[in-house]
Design an enzyme around this catalytic site. Sequence first.
Site, short mmCIF file in Angstrom:
data_model
loop_
_atom_site.label_atom_id
_atom_site.label_comp_id
_atom_site.label_asym_id
_atom_site.label_seq_id
_atom_site.Cartn_x
_atom_site.Cartn_y
_atom_site.Cartn_z
N LYS A 4 60.35 49.85 34.71
CA LYS A 4 59.05 49.35 34.22
C LYS A 4 58.99 49.62 32.73
CE LYS A 4 55.09 47.70 36.03
NZ LYS A 4 54.89 46.83 37.18
N GLY B 256 38.51 43.61 41.21
CA GLY B 256 39.37 42.98 40.20
C GLY B 256 39.71 41.55 40.56
N GLY C 218 41.52 39.24 38.71
CA GLY C 218 42.47 38.76 37.71
C GLY C 218 43.42 37.74 38.30
N ASN C 219 44.64 37.73 37.76
CA ASN C 219 45.63 36.75 38.21
C ASN C 219 45.85 36.81 39.71
OD1 ASN C 219 46.30 35.64 35.68
ND2 ASN C 219 47.43 37.50 35.19
N VAL C 220 45.87 38.01 40.25
CA VAL C 220 46.11 38.16 41.69
C VAL C 220 44.79 38.12 42.46
CG1 VAL C 220 47.07 39.65 43.48
CG2 VAL C 220 48.18 39.54 41.25
P1 NAD Z 1 45.01 41.14 35.68
O1 NAD Z 1 45.00 41.93 34.43
O2 NAD Z 1 45.19 39.67 35.62
O3 NAD Z 1 43.67 41.41 36.51
C1 NAD Z 1 43.04 42.63 36.59
C2 NAD Z 1 41.55 42.32 36.72
O4 NAD Z 1 40.87 43.56 36.97
C3 NAD Z 1 40.95 41.70 35.47
O5 NAD Z 1 40.18 40.57 35.84
C4 NAD Z 1 40.11 42.82 34.88
O6 NAD Z 1 38.99 42.34 34.19
C5 NAD Z 1 39.72 43.57 36.13
N1 NAD Z 1 39.33 44.97 35.92
C6 NAD Z 1 39.76 45.83 34.98
N2 NAD Z 1 39.17 47.03 35.15
C7 NAD Z 1 38.37 46.91 36.22
C8 NAD Z 1 37.50 47.80 36.90
N3 NAD Z 1 37.34 49.06 36.50
N4 NAD Z 1 36.85 47.35 37.99
C9 NAD Z 1 37.00 46.08 38.41
N5 NAD Z 1 37.80 45.19 37.80
C10 NAD Z 1 38.47 45.60 36.72
O7 NAD Z 1 46.15 41.81 36.61
P2 NAD Z 1 46.83 41.17 37.88
O8 NAD Z 1 48.09 40.52 37.49
O9 NAD Z 1 45.84 40.41 38.68
O10 NAD Z 1 47.23 42.50 38.67
C11 NAD Z 1 46.25 43.27 39.33
C12 NAD Z 1 46.89 44.51 39.92
O11 NAD Z 1 47.95 44.13 40.79
C13 NAD Z 1 47.54 45.45 38.88
O12 NAD Z 1 47.44 46.77 39.34
C14 NAD Z 1 48.98 45.02 38.89
O13 NAD Z 1 49.84 46.06 38.46
C15 NAD Z 1 49.16 44.73 40.36
N6 NAD Z 1 50.27 43.80 40.62
C16 NAD Z 1 50.28 42.57 40.05
C17 NAD Z 1 51.34 41.72 40.32
C18 NAD Z 1 51.40 40.33 39.74
O14 NAD Z 1 52.24 39.52 40.19
N7 NAD Z 1 50.54 39.97 38.80
C19 NAD Z 1 52.39 42.13 41.15
C20 NAD Z 1 52.31 43.39 41.75
C21 NAD Z 1 51.25 44.22 41.46
#
Ligand code: NAD
Length: 346
Positions: free
Chosen positions: A80, A180, A182-184
Amino acid sequence: MSVFSHSDFAGHEQVVFCHDRHSGLRAIIAIHNTKLGPALGGCRMYAYPSEADALTDVLRLSEGMSYKSALAGLPLGGGKSVIIGDPKTAKTPELLQAFGRALEQLGGRYITAEDSGTSVADMATIASQTRHVVGHMSEHGSHGDPSPSTAYGTFVGLRYAVQRHLQRDSLQGVKVAIQGLGNVGMRLARLLHEAGAELWVTDVDSTRLQQAHQTFGAKLVDLQQIHACPVDVFAPCALGGAINPHTLEQLQAKVIAGAANNQLAQAELGQTLHQRGILYAPDYVINAGGIIDVCYQHQGHYDAGKVRTHVEQIEHTLKHIFDLSEQQQRPTNLVADELAKAKVLG
Ligand code: NAD
């Protein structure tokens, strides 16, 4: 700040500190284990309060990647990277290019991909300096972004955990709280909504909240209350540590199934969850869809159907873990760790 004696350093093969005076890059690359293949794991950009916080984060995340890839049956090791800085203000093409040059020097021992704070476009910028990056192009039919596969895998795993623990054959009417969007998280919300689930959501971003409310009829919840909602499932999809002694005390859900990495603030909390009859889908098992996707991208023969089928194997991996947890009366996170360590270190 100690490195070699850091409690999370043990087992790591290599930790690289990268600095570029011209662009201001300050990054740490952690390679945990390369027994099963090159270390692949995302690059997170975040305004860490201190360098020590950044080091702790990257060490924990890289170890998790070794276990994630091993249990997902991928020919990959774990690594990472973190870039220290606010992605909204400190991210520049020069900084990302400097990071790409640092990756190139590692000769492919570590391969990066997008993560929180970085995007598909950022990966393309990094790729201008190195071959050791995935998730940035549409060749081979890949879209680059691993998030749809992560969301789909999380959905598959959540659905199985609900069926297994709550004896519900469908997600119709099942109540899910998503932390949250976000993307996921937003994609997971869509999949759950289409399957008939009722949603409670929170995010620091009010635009995303409104989108979820208008599109999925989601109930909007205060940031500090999402874990305490009267729901069947809690799905952490923001940053780590969603399950801590405080939130655990107020948790009403009987299933924890979300995409965030490092959901348990301490591994020992798995025992408390087990004792309280709360089924925890180990984070690095249920969120493996993204690494499966980027692995196929890296191999250069991306086939969306094969990726989907591989991602659906998450259900079988969870079944194995839940079966062993029941038989041995031990927490699911410990069972998963043992299975993964046997593959990575055994
Ligand atoms: P992202 O940054 O797109 O989304 C995160 C979201 O959480 C954002 O909308 C942000 O505004 C929100 N957020 C931040 N702090 C917050 C809080 N205190 N309370 C509520 N919401 C809050 O990230 P992502 O790509 O959606 O990933 C989310 C999680 O999943 C992360 O922990 C990431 O490591 C994990 N993950 C992602 C992937 C992937 O393919 N993107 C793969 C494996 C794991």
